[in-house]
Write a protein that holds these residues in place. Sequence first.
Motif: not given
Length: 479
Positions: A184-187, A95-102, A108-117, A80-85
Motif C-alpha cells: 500500500s505504501c507504493v500507492f 495496468m494502464i488504467s491503474l496508472h491513470l487512476y492513481l 484544473s491542476e496538473d497530474s501529480p505523476d513524477p513519471h508521466y505527469g 517497473s512501477l508495478y513490481p508487486t504481483s
Amino acid sequence: MVPTTASISIAQLSLNYRWSKLLVWLRTHGMKTGVDDLLVECKETPTAGNGLFARKSCLPSSLLFAVPPQGLMNIRTLRSLYPTSGPTPLTAVQMISLHLYLNRPRGSEDSPDPHYGPYISTLPREFDSHPLTWLVRSKTGMESGGIPLLDHLPPSVLASLVKLHDRFRQDWAAVRAYLQTANSCVFSTSDAHLDDVHGSTSNYVWAWLNGTFNTRCIYYRLKSSKEDPNNLTLCPILDFANHTAKGSHMTPVPSEADIWNTAPVKPIGKGFKFVSPADTAVQEGEEIFLTYGSHPNRTLFVEYGFVNKSSDEAEITDGEVDMQDLVESLILDQKSSVFVKSVLEDEGYWGDWTLYHSAESAGPSWRLTTALRLHCLVVSNNAIHDNTIQPWRDVVGGKRGTISDENEIAWRQSLITVCAALITRAQASLRGLKDDDFEGCSGSDDWLPWMRENIRILWREELLVAEAVKQCTLRGDDF
Ligand SMILES: C[S@@+](CC[C@H](N)C(=O)[O-])C[C@H]1O[C@@H](n2cnc3c(N)ncnc32)[C@H](O)[C@@H]1O
C-alpha cells in the motif's frame, strides 16, 4: 490574421500551456520536436474536442512525428512501477488504467505523476458525455444528465453498452484486488480515492476510458503473438488525432516487429512513427485525421462516444444494424426454439446477426441468412431432429447453395418481417425524439443536444438500413 491573446479561448490557452510542457517532457525522452521534426500541433476543433493540425504544408507520406518508446505508456514501460504481483497478473488495459487512476489530475491542476505527469495532464479532464459514464453512474446511484438518454437508445446499442460495462466491471475488480494486495505504501496517493466508493469508481471510469482501445489507446506490437490483447499503448501527440471514416488520414509506419511478425527485439519496442496521408498533400493549418477502423456507428457511439455524421442525412451509405433482439424473439417464439438455438450455438452461428447497407448493396449478413434458413427449415418440417437439418449443414459447409426453393422463399419472408418490425420501432422512436422534448432529458450539460442528435442518427441509420434491405428482398436480389 495572427490571433491576439484576446481572440484565443481560455481552453486553447491552457491547451497551449500543457502542449508546451508535454513537448519539454518528450524531449527529455529523446523526441525531436523542431519545426522539421514535429509537423503537427494541437488545437481545439468546433465539434470534436481537440485535434491535430499541420504546422506547415507537407507532401504526401511525409514523416509527421516520431515518438520514442520511453514516451509511450504500455505494459512494458509501466512494469517497473508495478513490481508487486496481485492475485492475478494485470493485463495491459488494467495496468494502464491503474496508472491513470492513481495519477488523475484534480480539477484544473496538473497530474501529480513524477513519471508521466506532463502527458497525463494533456488527457481529457472528464468523460461526462460518454455513454459508459451514464451507465456506471446510473448503476451506482450517481447523477448524470445522460442517464435519461439510456432509455432512448436502440436495443442493439444498449446491448453493446452493457457488454462494454461488463468488461469495465471485470477490469475494475481486478484493479481493486491488485490495490488491496499490493504494497500500500507504493500507492499512497490512491488512499483518498479508495475510501470514497463513488469517487473511486468515477476516477476509474475516467482512467479506463483513456486506457482501453476506446477513445485513446492504439495497437502496438509488444508480444510474440500478433493477437495478444496486451499489444496496445497510449501514445502522446497521436492521441489528439480525431477519426475520419473515409477521408484522407495519417498512418503508422509498420515496425520491424510488425513486418517480421515477431515480438520486438527491444522489450519496449522502437516507438511510433506516423506519416501524412499517402494520397494528398497537407496544407498548413489543416486538420490531420486518423481512421480508428471501419466501425459501424453503434460501435463508435458505445466505445468512443460519438457517431459518424452522413453529409446527406437522407442517404446513409454505410450502415450496419444488429438484429439480435428481433431475430431472437422470432426464433424463441416457436416450439422448436430450444433445438434451433442449440444447433446455432454449437455451430457458432448464434448472434451477431446484422443487416448492412453500402453505396453498392444492402442485405443480411451470412450469419443472419444462415440462422433464418435453419429456423425456417425446422418450422416447415415441424420436426426437431438432427437428420432433418442435413441440407442446412450442407449449405453451411458449402456443399450446396440453398436448402430448397421453399426455404429460400420462407427465410426471405422472415427477413421482411423482422425488417418491418425494425422499421416500425425506429419510426416510433424517431417520432418520440423529434422535438427538443426528449422526455426527461433536459439537463444543463452543454453536450446534451449533441448527444441527442447522435441518438437520432443511430435510429435513422436503423430505419434506412432496414428499409433498404426490405426493398432488396422484395425485389428478389441475390444476397
Ligand atoms: C483519440 S481522441 C482524439 C482527441 C480528442 N478529440 C481530444 O480532445 O483529446 C478520441 C476522442 O475524440 C473524439 N472524436 C474523435 N473523432 C471524432 C469525430 N470525428 N467526431 C466527433 N468526436 C470525435 C471522441 O470523443 C473520441 O472518443
